[in-house]
Design an enzyme around this catalytic site. Structure first.
Site, short mmCIF file in Angstrom:
data_model
loop_
_atom_site.label_atom_id
_atom_site.label_comp_id
_atom_site.label_asym_id
_atom_site.label_seq_id
_atom_site.Cartn_x
_atom_site.Cartn_y
_atom_site.Cartn_z
N GLY A 182 52.14 63.89 10.12
CA GLY A 182 53.04 65.17 9.88
C GLY A 182 52.99 65.48 8.51
N GLU B 226 49.32 57.81 10.54
CA GLU B 226 48.26 58.81 11.33
C GLU B 226 48.27 59.97 10.73
OE1 GLU B 226 50.21 59.10 15.29
OE2 GLU B 226 50.15 56.75 15.57
N ARG C 240 44.92 79.27 14.06
CA ARG C 240 46.39 79.11 13.50
C ARG C 240 47.22 80.25 13.05
NH1 ARG C 240 47.66 76.70 9.68
NH2 ARG C 240 49.10 75.35 10.61
N CYS D 262 39.40 91.16 20.94
CA CYS D 262 40.12 92.12 21.45
C CYS D 262 41.57 91.75 21.86
CB CYS D 262 39.71 92.74 22.73
SG CYS D 262 37.92 93.04 22.31
N1 LLP Z 1 50.10 61.47 15.49
C1 LLP Z 1 50.38 62.17 16.50
C2 LLP Z 1 50.93 61.51 17.61
C3 LLP Z 1 50.42 63.56 16.42
O1 LLP Z 1 50.73 64.30 17.50
C4 LLP Z 1 49.91 64.34 15.48
C5 LLP Z 1 49.71 65.70 15.52
C6 LLP Z 1 49.40 63.50 14.26
C7 LLP Z 1 49.63 62.06 14.40
C8 LLP Z 1 48.77 64.10 13.05
O2 LLP Z 1 49.74 65.02 12.51
P1 LLP Z 1 49.33 65.66 11.16
O3 LLP Z 1 49.30 64.49 10.05
O4 LLP Z 1 47.98 66.57 11.23
O5 LLP Z 1 50.26 66.69 11.00
N2 LLP Z 1 47.45 72.45 15.77
C9 LLP Z 1 48.78 72.23 14.74
C10 LLP Z 1 49.12 70.86 14.58
C11 LLP Z 1 49.41 70.09 15.72
C12 LLP Z 1 49.55 68.80 15.57
C13 LLP Z 1 49.76 67.81 16.91
N3 LLP Z 1 49.77 66.53 16.72
C14 LLP Z 1 48.55 73.15 13.64
O6 LLP Z 1 47.32 73.86 13.49
O7 LLP Z 1 49.38 73.23 12.74
#
Ligand code: LLP
Length: 401
Positions: free
Chosen positions: A223, A261, A300, A331
């Protein structure tokens, strides 16, 4: 970049190997005071060439499907012992595939999943190491589509109900209760919500231990956001250290092994999407740059109204500037890569780079409007590797009769 565009065509994802590796190292270093494992979140960018690079740093992986599990195993079978499996709807087949590999941890998200996991483990005569993904009910300042830590979201188990479920889980022979997990959302750029979530998790760990459970792991999820709108380079080591402090302070003295993560923070800034200007177009007072990358290549902006920096590939190209919408060929009015960007004037055929596109770019790409997906190259010093060739129209049609 112009040479890459010429050699591989556009739209083209270009990644920097050294940026990925140095960000992983900085992230890892930020947590050096506590035993930990980084489980790179495969969904951010799941291309094998990227996973191979991550595996070489001895990191683990966070997967959310049987497909992601298979991708990791293809690049490194020995990584299985560092895989955590998250996701709200893991099927029996997916659970069994992961049990077969003896993965590190299942993050269970519902009572039904708990029973299913137990049943699958029993049928394979395996023991599943599990954590409950708890929902700490903290608000994360991010786009509502990618915020996950509130009660109203589909994710996790309400933290107040977790204790009772842990008690049930510990009575099941094929389950080994071993951790607590939480993930509150993505693209979170303030560290406060992480600290708040970890305080609640730490309280739960203490309660669970008092109840007699062995809790070895805390999985803090991912996150950590990136500064998409930055003007100057930011110091990632310092930012990661601040994040690490927020996450680890509440866990102090618990003697747990921390799992992390991160996805976007590792690969986001390491990738750009190269695109060529197809047409310039003016409507009333607006200038549009119609480029050959679109929402199917990078969704995005269309999906979250997300901002990505866009720069001409040849710096100081022109002193004249203009306010433009950079749009794709799809489109849909929502098909834009950037709105009201202030750019030097470029000509048809010139190149633009859409920045910070390494995370949730290619992994979310689709064939919408029957557009073949882009190629991807990994640049490592002087070496340039094509890690995914451009899809052809016949690739796209091969499953259809
Ligand atoms: N762990 C879990 C359980 C998750 O659901 C996610 C992301 C992560 C780790 C990794 O999160 P990060 O470090 O990348 O923020 N498509 C969206 C982001 C969706 C994230 C979903 N879960 C975007 O393009 O901003």
């Amino acid at each position: 970049m112009p040479r890459l565009a010429k050699r591989f065509g556009t739209p083209l994802y270009v990644y920097s190997a050294s940026t990925i590796v140095s960000r992983l190292r900085a992230f890892d270093d930020a947590f050096r005071k506590i035993p930990h494992t980084i489980c790179y979140s495969v969904k951010a960018n799941s291309t094998l060439g990227i996973l191979r690079l991550v595996a070489a740093t001895k990191s683990g992986f966070d997967v959310v499907s049987g497909g992601e599990l298979e991708r990791v195993l293809r690049v490194d079978r020995r990584a299985a012992k560092k895989i955590v499996f998250s996701g709200v709807g893991k099927t029996r087949d997916e659970l069994k595939a992961a049990l077969h590999e003896n993965i590190l941890l299942f993050n269970v998200e519902s009572e039904s999943e708990l029973w299913t996991l137990a049943e699958c483990a029993a049928s394979l005569k395996k023991t599943a190491n599990m954590a409950l993904r708890v929902n700490p009910d903290v608000a994360a300042e991010t786009h509502p589509y990618i915020s996950t830590g509130l009660h109203k979201h589909k994710f996790g188990i309400p933290i107040a109900e977790a204790r009772a479920l842990y008690a049930r889980a510990s009575g099941i022979r094929h389950l080994n209760v071993s951790g607590v997990s939480a993930h509150i959302g993505s693209q979170i750029t303030e560290v406060g919500p992480f600290a708040a979530a970890m305080e609640r998790v730490a309280d739960l760990v203490r309660l669970l231990r008092a109840d007699g459970h062995t809790i070895n792991y805390v999985d803090a999820g991912g996150g950590l956001g990136i500064p998409y709108t930055r003007v100057a380079p930011t110091d990632f080591s310092r930012y990661a250290a601040e994040y690490a402090k927020a996450v680890t302070n509440p866990l102090r003295g618990l003697g747990i092994h921390l799992l992390l993560e991160p996805g976007r923070a590792i690969v986001g800034p390491a990738g750009a999407l190269l695109t060529s200007l197809v047409y310039r177009k003016k409507n009333d007072s607006k200038t549009f740059l119609v480029v050959d990358a679109a929402m199917n290549d990078l969704i995005r902006p269309a999906l979250y109204n997300a901002y990505h920096g866009i720069v001409p590939v040849i710096p100081a190209y022109s002193v004249r500037r203009e306010i433009v919408d950079v749009v794709g060929q799809v489109c849909e009015t929502g098909d834009f890569l950037g709105r009201d960007h202030d750019l030097p004037v470029i000509a048809e055929g010139d190149l633009l780079a859409v920045l910070d596109a390494g995370a949730y770019g290619m992994s979310l790409a689709s064939n919408y409007n029957s557009r073949p997906r882009p190629a991807e190259v990994l640049v490592d010093g002087k070496s340039v590797k094509l890690i995914r060739r451009r899809e052809s129209t016949s690739d796209m049609l091969r499953f259809e009769s």
